[in-house]
Motif scaffolding. Structure first.
Motif, PDB file in Angstrom:
ATOM      1  N   LYS A 193       0.829  -1.209   0.000  1.00 44.92           N
ATOM      2  CA  LYS A 193       0.000   0.000   0.000  1.00 44.92           C
ATOM      3  C   LYS A 193       0.860   1.254   0.000  1.00 44.92           C
ATOM      4  CE  LYS A 193      -4.004  -2.061   2.230  1.00 44.92           C
ATOM      5  NZ  LYS A 193      -4.827  -2.113   3.439  1.00 44.92           N
ATOM      6  N   SER A 194       1.972   1.227   0.740  1.00 42.53           N
ATOM      7  CA  SER A 194       2.873   2.380   0.800  1.00 42.53           C
ATOM      8  C   SER A 194       3.488   2.681  -0.563  1.00 42.53           C
ATOM      9  CB  SER A 194       3.988   2.148   1.824  1.00 42.53           C
ATOM     10  OG  SER A 194       3.453   2.061   3.117  1.00 42.53           O
ATOM     11  N   VAL A 195       3.926   1.639  -1.255  1.00 41.34           N
ATOM     12  CA  VAL A 195       4.511   1.817  -2.592  1.00 41.34           C
ATOM     13  C   VAL A 195       3.451   2.346  -3.553  1.00 41.34           C
ATOM     14  CG1 VAL A 195       5.515   0.611  -4.579  1.00 41.34           C
ATOM     15  CG2 VAL A 195       6.357   0.132  -2.272  1.00 41.34           C
ATOM     16  N   ASN A 196       2.245   1.816  -3.458  1.00 43.75           N
ATOM     17  CA  ASN A 196       1.151   2.286  -4.313  1.00 43.75           C
ATOM     18  C   ASN A 196       0.913   3.774  -4.076  1.00 43.75           C
ATOM     19  OD1 ASN A 196      -1.709   2.859  -5.145  1.00 43.75           O
ATOM     20  ND2 ASN A 196      -1.542   0.738  -5.813  1.00 43.75           N
ATOM     21  N   LYS A 197       0.926   4.190  -2.827  1.00 45.11           N
ATOM     22  CA  LYS A 197       0.704   5.599  -2.477  1.00 45.11           C
ATOM     23  C   LYS A 197       1.824   6.483  -3.019  1.00 45.11           C
ATOM     24  CE  LYS A 197      -0.526   8.448   1.490  1.00 45.11           C
ATOM     25  NZ  LYS A 197      -0.783   8.474   2.930  1.00 45.11           N
ATOM     26  N   LEU A 198       3.069   6.020  -2.903  1.00 45.89           N
ATOM     27  CA  LEU A 198       4.210   6.779  -3.422  1.00 45.89           C
ATOM     28  C   LEU A 198       4.091   6.995  -4.932  1.00 45.89           C
ATOM     29  CD1 LEU A 198       7.119   4.997  -1.528  1.00 45.89           C
ATOM     30  CD2 LEU A 198       6.472   7.398  -1.257  1.00 45.89           C
ATOM     31  N   ILE A 199       3.702   5.944  -5.629  1.00 45.78           N
ATOM     32  CA  ILE A 199       3.629   6.023  -7.092  1.00 45.78           C
ATOM     33  C   ILE A 199       2.442   6.858  -7.551  1.00 45.78           C
ATOM     34  CG2 ILE A 199       3.266   4.660  -9.200  1.00 45.78           C
ATOM     35  CD1 ILE A 199       4.981   2.446  -7.870  1.00 45.78           C
ATOM     36  N   THR A 200       1.276   6.654  -6.943  1.00 48.56           N
ATOM     37  CA  THR A 200       0.091   7.400  -7.383  1.00 48.56           C
ATOM     38  C   THR A 200       0.181   8.889  -7.035  1.00 48.56           C
ATOM     39  OG1 THR A 200      -1.143   6.737  -5.403  1.00 48.56           O
ATOM     40  CG2 THR A 200      -1.470   5.416  -7.395  1.00 48.56           C
ATOM     41  N   ALA A 201       1.097   9.255  -6.128  1.00 50.32           N
ATOM     42  CA  ALA A 201       1.288  10.668  -5.788  1.00 50.32           C
ATOM     43  C   ALA A 201       2.038  11.423  -6.880  1.00 50.32           C
ATOM     44  CB  ALA A 201       2.037  10.789  -4.465  1.00 50.32           C
ATOM     45  N   VAL A 202       2.676  10.696  -7.796  1.00 52.66           N
ATOM     46  CA  VAL A 202       3.417  11.335  -8.887  1.00 52.66           C
ATOM     47  C   VAL A 202       2.415  11.887  -9.897  1.00 52.66           C
ATOM     48  CG1 VAL A 202       5.058  10.972 -10.774  1.00 52.66           C
ATOM     49  CG2 VAL A 202       5.387   9.790  -8.587  1.00 52.66           C
ATOM     50  N   GLU A 203       2.550  13.176 -10.200  1.00 56.26           N
ATOM     51  CA  GLU A 203       1.647  13.803 -11.168  1.00 56.26           C
ATOM     52  C   GLU A 203       1.790  13.132 -12.528  1.00 56.26           C
ATOM     53  OE1 GLU A 203       0.609  18.093 -13.232  1.00 56.26           O
ATOM     54  OE2 GLU A 203       2.088  18.029 -11.639  1.00 56.26           O
ATOM     55  N   GLY A 204       0.656  12.762 -13.111  1.00 54.12           N
ATOM     56  CA  GLY A 204       0.666  12.112 -14.412  1.00 54.12           C
ATOM     57  C   GLY A 204       0.411  10.620 -14.337  1.00 54.12           C
ATOM     58  N   VAL A 205       0.498  10.042 -13.129  1.00 51.66           N
ATOM     59  CA  VAL A 205       0.209   8.612 -12.968  1.00 51.66           C
ATOM     60  C   VAL A 205      -1.301   8.441 -12.898  1.00 51.66           C
ATOM     61  CG1 VAL A 205       0.386   6.612 -11.426  1.00 51.66           C
ATOM     62  CG2 VAL A 205       2.391   8.049 -11.838  1.00 51.66           C
ATOM     63  N   ASN A 206      -1.822   7.601 -13.783  1.00 51.38           N
ATOM     64  CA  ASN A 206      -3.267   7.379 -13.847  1.00 51.38           C
ATOM     65  C   ASN A 206      -3.701   6.123 -13.108  1.00 51.38           C
ATOM     66  OD1 ASN A 206      -3.594   9.661 -15.473  1.00 51.38           O
ATOM     67  ND2 ASN A 206      -3.143   8.486 -17.305  1.00 51.38           N
ATOM     68  N   ALA A 207      -2.869   5.104 -13.112  1.00 45.03           N
ATOM     69  CA  ALA A 207      -3.220   3.845 -12.453  1.00 45.03           C
ATOM     70  C   ALA A 207      -1.953   3.127 -12.023  1.00 45.03           C
ATOM     71  CB  ALA A 207      -4.027   2.961 -13.395  1.00 45.03           C
ATOM     72  N   CYS A 208      -2.087   2.387 -10.922  1.00 41.09           N
ATOM     73  CA  CYS A 208      -0.939   1.641 -10.409  1.00 41.09           C
ATOM     74  C   CYS A 208      -1.449   0.383  -9.735  1.00 41.09           C
ATOM     75  CB  CYS A 208      -0.174   2.500  -9.406  1.00 41.09           C
ATOM     76  SG  CYS A 208       1.206   1.633  -8.642  1.00 41.09           S
ATOM     77  N   VAL A 220       0.293  -2.661  -7.598  1.00 38.51           N
ATOM     78  CA  VAL A 220       1.512  -3.166  -6.977  1.00 38.51           C
ATOM     79  C   VAL A 220       1.295  -4.621  -6.567  1.00 38.51           C
ATOM     80  CG1 VAL A 220       3.164  -2.875  -5.102  1.00 38.51           C
ATOM     81  CG2 VAL A 220       2.109  -0.865  -6.136  1.00 38.51           C
ATOM     82  N   SER A 221       2.194  -5.492  -7.010  1.00 37.70           N
ATOM     83  CA  SER A 221       2.111  -6.912  -6.669  1.00 37.70           C
ATOM     84  C   SER A 221       3.220  -7.265  -5.681  1.00 37.70           C
ATOM     85  CB  SER A 221       2.251  -7.776  -7.918  1.00 37.70           C
ATOM     86  OG  SER A 221       2.368  -9.138  -7.562  1.00 37.70           O
ATOM     87  N   LEU A 222       2.815  -7.606  -4.466  1.00 37.15           N
ATOM     88  CA  LEU A 222       3.776  -8.027  -3.447  1.00 37.15           C
ATOM     89  C   LEU A 222       4.441  -9.335  -3.873  1.00 37.15           C
ATOM     90  CD1 LEU A 222       4.987  -7.654  -0.606  1.00 37.15           C
ATOM     91  CD2 LEU A 222       2.994  -8.865   0.301  1.00 37.15           C
ATOM     92  N   GLU A 223       3.645 -10.257  -4.426  1.00 36.15           N
ATOM     93  CA  GLU A 223       4.145 -11.567  -4.842  1.00 36.15           C
ATOM     94  C   GLU A 223       5.198 -11.464  -5.937  1.00 36.15           C
ATOM     95  OE1 GLU A 223       0.779 -10.794  -4.811  1.00 36.15           O
ATOM     96  OE2 GLU A 223       0.426 -11.690  -2.852  1.00 36.15           O
ATOM     97  N   LYS A 224       4.958 -10.603  -6.918  1.00 38.63           N
ATOM     98  CA  LYS A 224       5.892 -10.442  -8.035  1.00 38.63           C
ATOM     99  C   LYS A 224       7.015  -9.462  -7.718  1.00 38.63           C
ATOM    100  CE  LYS A 224       2.514 -11.309 -11.713  1.00 38.63           C
ATOM    101  NZ  LYS A 224       1.831 -10.692 -12.874  1.00 38.63           N
ATOM    102  N   GLY A 225       6.812  -8.614  -6.716  1.00 40.06           N
ATOM    103  CA  GLY A 225       7.806  -7.596  -6.390  1.00 40.06           C
ATOM    104  C   GLY A 225       7.915  -6.546  -7.462  1.00 40.06           C
ATOM    105  N   GLU A 226       6.755  -6.148  -7.992  1.00 35.78           N
ATOM    106  CA  GLU A 226       6.768  -5.136  -9.044  1.00 35.78           C
ATOM    107  C   GLU A 226       5.485  -4.319  -9.041  1.00 35.78           C
ATOM    108  OE1 GLU A 226       7.296  -7.387 -12.675  1.00 35.78           O
ATOM    109  OE2 GLU A 226       5.150  -7.453 -13.015  1.00 35.78           O
ATOM    110  N   ALA A 227       5.564  -3.196  -9.737  1.00 39.67           N
ATOM    111  CA  ALA A 227       4.411  -2.325  -9.897  1.00 39.67           C
ATOM    112  C   ALA A 227       4.148  -2.143 -11.383  1.00 39.67           C
ATOM    113  CB  ALA A 227       4.671  -0.967  -9.251  1.00 39.67           C
ATOM    114  N   SER A 228       2.892  -2.297 -11.760  1.00 42.01           N
ATOM    115  CA  SER A 228       2.463  -2.031 -13.127  1.00 42.01           C
ATOM    116  C   SER A 228       1.840  -0.641 -13.117  1.00 42.01           C
ATOM    117  CB  SER A 228       1.445  -3.084 -13.565  1.00 42.01           C
ATOM    118  OG  SER A 228       0.986  -2.805 -14.857  1.00 42.01           O
ATOM    119  N   VAL A 229       2.431   0.282 -13.859  1.00 44.15           N
ATOM    120  CA  VAL A 229       2.031   1.681 -13.784  1.00 44.15           C
ATOM    121  C   VAL A 229       1.586   2.190 -15.156  1.00 44.15           C
ATOM    122  CG1 VAL A 229       2.739   3.994 -13.066  1.00 44.15           C
ATOM    123  CG2 VAL A 229       3.790   1.991 -11.996  1.00 44.15           C
ATOM    124  N   GLU A 230       0.459   2.873 -15.162  1.00 46.09           N
ATOM    125  CA  GLU A 230      -0.053   3.531 -16.369  1.00 46.09           C
ATOM    126  C   GLU A 230       0.066   5.033 -16.126  1.00 46.09           C
ATOM    127  OE1 GLU A 230      -4.410   3.956 -18.116  1.00 46.09           O
ATOM    128  OE2 GLU A 230      -3.673   1.888 -18.230  1.00 46.09           O
TER     129      GLU A 230
END
Length: 69
Positions: free
Chosen positions: A18-33, A35-45
């Protein structure tokens, strides 16, 4: 719309996810995020005219808790 998968190191639980999701979605221009704990990655649009993969990675790395690349 641009899409990118970003590897995230340092996540150990749902709170981290949830923290990583919040960090990424706070970036201006990010529309969707998603975050997969299992995969250790974030898919960002995001809007490439407003931000970049580098800016998103920097936002995560600036937390000094998680490492993105």
């Amino acid at each position: 719309m641009d899409k990118v998968n970003i590897k995230i190191e340092g996540m150990t639980c749902g709170h981290c996810q949830k923290s990583v999701n919040k960090l990424i979605t706070a970036v201006e221009g990010v529309n969707a995020c998603d975050v997969s704990l299992e995969k250790g990655e974030a898919s960002v649009e995001f809007d490439g005219a407003k931000t970049s993969k580098e800016a998103i990675v920097k936002a995560v790395n600036d937390s000094e808790i998680y490492k993105a690349n």
